[in-house]
Design an enzyme around this catalytic site. Structure first.
Site, PDB file in Angstrom:
ATOM      1  N   SER A 142      -3.315 -42.604 -63.851  1.00 28.69           N
ATOM      2  CA  SER A 142      -2.172 -43.518 -63.777  1.00 28.69           C
ATOM      3  C   SER A 142      -2.687 -44.896 -64.154  1.00 28.69           C
ATOM      4  CB  SER A 142      -1.645 -43.532 -62.335  1.00 28.69           C
ATOM      5  OG  SER A 142      -0.777 -44.631 -62.131  1.00 28.69           O
ATOM      6  N   TYR A 155      -2.575 -43.540 -53.001  1.00 25.18           N
ATOM      7  CA  TYR A 155      -2.344 -43.147 -54.403  1.00 25.18           C
ATOM      8  C   TYR A 155      -3.300 -43.899 -55.325  1.00 25.18           C
ATOM      9  CZ  TYR A 155       0.440 -42.038 -58.610  1.00 25.18           C
ATOM     10  OH  TYR A 155       0.876 -41.588 -59.846  1.00 25.18           O
TER      11      TYR A 155
HETATM   12  P1  NAD Z   1       6.976 -34.530 -60.268  1.00 27.65           P
HETATM   13  O1  NAD Z   1       7.293 -34.759 -58.856  1.00 27.65           O
HETATM   14  O2  NAD Z   1       8.072 -34.414 -61.264  1.00 27.65           O
HETATM   15  O3  NAD Z   1       6.052 -33.231 -60.429  1.00 27.65           O
HETATM   16  C1  NAD Z   1       4.961 -32.997 -59.578  1.00 27.65           C
HETATM   17  C2  NAD Z   1       4.757 -31.508 -59.466  1.00 27.65           C
HETATM   18  O4  NAD Z   1       3.570 -31.305 -58.670  1.00 27.65           O
HETATM   19  C3  NAD Z   1       5.896 -30.787 -58.753  1.00 27.65           C
HETATM   20  O5  NAD Z   1       6.314 -29.666 -59.528  1.00 27.65           O
HETATM   21  C4  NAD Z   1       5.302 -30.342 -57.419  1.00 27.65           C
HETATM   22  O6  NAD Z   1       5.825 -29.129 -56.936  1.00 27.65           O
HETATM   23  C5  NAD Z   1       3.834 -30.216 -57.799  1.00 27.65           C
HETATM   24  N1  NAD Z   1       2.943 -30.284 -56.640  1.00 27.65           N
HETATM   25  C6  NAD Z   1       2.971 -31.173 -55.612  1.00 27.65           C
HETATM   26  N2  NAD Z   1       2.023 -30.878 -54.713  1.00 27.65           N
HETATM   27  C7  NAD Z   1       1.373 -29.787 -55.179  1.00 27.65           C
HETATM   28  C8  NAD Z   1       0.290 -29.003 -54.702  1.00 27.65           C
HETATM   29  N3  NAD Z   1      -0.313 -29.276 -53.527  1.00 27.65           N
HETATM   30  N4  NAD Z   1      -0.115 -27.937 -55.448  1.00 27.65           N
HETATM   31  C9  NAD Z   1       0.490 -27.647 -56.614  1.00 27.65           C
HETATM   32  N5  NAD Z   1       1.520 -28.342 -57.120  1.00 27.65           N
HETATM   33  C10 NAD Z   1       1.954 -29.404 -56.399  1.00 27.65           C
HETATM   34  O7  NAD Z   1       5.986 -35.722 -60.659  1.00 27.65           O
HETATM   35  P2  NAD Z   1       5.450 -36.296 -62.053  1.00 27.65           P
HETATM   36  O8  NAD Z   1       5.942 -37.685 -62.152  1.00 27.65           O
HETATM   37  O9  NAD Z   1       5.684 -35.347 -63.169  1.00 27.65           O
HETATM   38  O10 NAD Z   1       3.895 -36.403 -61.693  1.00 27.65           O
HETATM   39  C11 NAD Z   1       2.909 -35.610 -62.307  1.00 27.65           C
HETATM   40  C12 NAD Z   1       1.588 -36.373 -62.254  1.00 27.65           C
HETATM   41  O11 NAD Z   1       1.712 -37.580 -63.005  1.00 27.65           O
HETATM   42  C13 NAD Z   1       1.145 -36.794 -60.851  1.00 27.65           C
HETATM   43  O12 NAD Z   1      -0.242 -36.629 -60.718  1.00 27.65           O
HETATM   44  C14 NAD Z   1       1.512 -38.256 -60.810  1.00 27.65           C
HETATM   45  O13 NAD Z   1       0.715 -38.974 -59.902  1.00 27.65           O
HETATM   46  C15 NAD Z   1       1.234 -38.652 -62.242  1.00 27.65           C
HETATM   47  N6  NAD Z   1       1.882 -39.900 -62.648  1.00 27.65           N
HETATM   48  C16 NAD Z   1       3.238 -40.006 -62.635  1.00 27.65           C
HETATM   49  C17 NAD Z   1       3.818 -41.195 -63.039  1.00 27.65           C
HETATM   50  C18 NAD Z   1       5.310 -41.399 -63.050  1.00 27.65           C
HETATM   51  O14 NAD Z   1       5.739 -42.542 -63.228  1.00 27.65           O
HETATM   52  N7  NAD Z   1       6.125 -40.361 -62.880  1.00 27.65           N
HETATM   53  C19 NAD Z   1       3.022 -42.259 -63.457  1.00 27.65           C
HETATM   54  C20 NAD Z   1       1.635 -42.112 -63.455  1.00 27.65           C
HETATM   55  C21 NAD Z   1       1.083 -40.910 -63.055  1.00 27.65           C
END
Ligand code: NAD
Length: 260
Positions: A142, A155
């Protein structure tokens, strides 16, 4: 077809960024495993990919559970013969100032990002080394792998930690043909972000509109969210990059929020 004959595991791919990456890998010819806590949604995502003529499977995996990770990776190898690409993407957010943060929530966030990153890396790396095929490991970091924001203590700590893990894997993996890189997105409108907009508004005492404009997108060059498609394209680029020239690196994809 930049990923023809490759097999990829994407954790947390039942939703958001991971789901889009799995779809993009499949379009590029990869066989894809969607590994997620949410098995129903993972199966639906895999079926959607299969309907488009590519090969996909869904696995129930809690990335913090050593046995589930080991069994899940073994199942993918049994089905597809190898794992060439891992995207350690599963993640959650928790909004709270440090003075109000419980040890339980601190541990929960760290476990999913860091224990999950470690366990999935170890299982896939062992196979990549033993098979002699090498591979690529990508971490979903991130901008918070590089910068801090209030209310996101665990985080930010976890995302900084993933960058360290990525760099160690690059050094240990090199002699086995394993590369490792981290993608550092800005804000993307996935369920993870939709959930935190009202939470941040409440904590900061401002409107949801102000959270979007003045917190999330304030430092971008154009006031725009990053998209799941932007990140899928970056993941394909990194996963199919042909040499060790790009390893141990992080690519920030954030509309200029963070410039390195
Ligand atoms: P999201 O909530 O859409 O998807 C996250 C997925 O992870 C979900 O399907 C959930 O079921 C799964 N998950 C959660 N805990 C779990 C576990 N213990 N084991 C297996 N699966 C698990 O979120 P997203 O925004 O697509 O995030 C994906 C990644 O991107 C994360 O690591 C997040 O930190 C990172 N990220 C997101 C953003 C953003 O703005 N959305 C920005 C930077 C980084």
């Amino acid at each position: 077809m930049r990923m023809k004959d490759r097999t990829a595991i994407v954790t947390g791919a039942a939703s958001g960024i991971g789901k889009e990456i799995a779809r993009a890998f499949a379009r590029e010819g990869a066989k894809v495993c969607i590994a997620d806590l949410a098995l129903g949604a993972a199966k639906a995502a895999a079926s959607e990919i299969e309907r488009q003529g590519a090969s996909a499977m869904a696995i129930a995996m809690d990335v913090t559970d050593e046995k589930q990770v080991e069994a899940g990776v073994a199942k993918v190898i049994e089905n597809y013969g190898s794992v060439d690409v891992l995207v350690s993407n599963a993640g959650i957010q928790h909004i709270a100032p440090i003075v109000e943060l419980s040890l339980e929530n601190w541990r929960k966030v760290l476990a999913i990002h860091l224990d999950g990153g470690f366990l999935t890396t170890r299982a896939c790396l062992r196979h990549m080394v033993k098979s002699g095929r090498g591979g690529t490991i990508l971490y979903m970091g991130s901008v918070h792998s590089k910068e801090a924001s209030p209310l996101k203590g665990p985080y930010v700590a976890a995302k900084h930690g993933l960058l360290g893990l990525c760099r160690v894997v690059a050094k240990e993996g090199a002699k086995h043909g394993v590369r490792s890189n981290l993608i550092a997105p800005g804000f993307v409108r996935t369920p993870l972000v939709e959930k935190q907009i009202p939470e941040q508004a409440k904590e900061l005492g401002i409107s949801e509109e102000e959270v979007i404009r003045n917190v999330m997108l304030k430092e971008t060059v154009d006031g725009e969210f990053t998209t799941t498609a932007d990140l899928a394209e970056t993941a394909v680029f990194l996963a199919s990059f042909p040499s060790n020239a790009l390893t141990g690196q992080s690519i920030v994809v954030s509309h200029g929020w963070h410039m390195q």
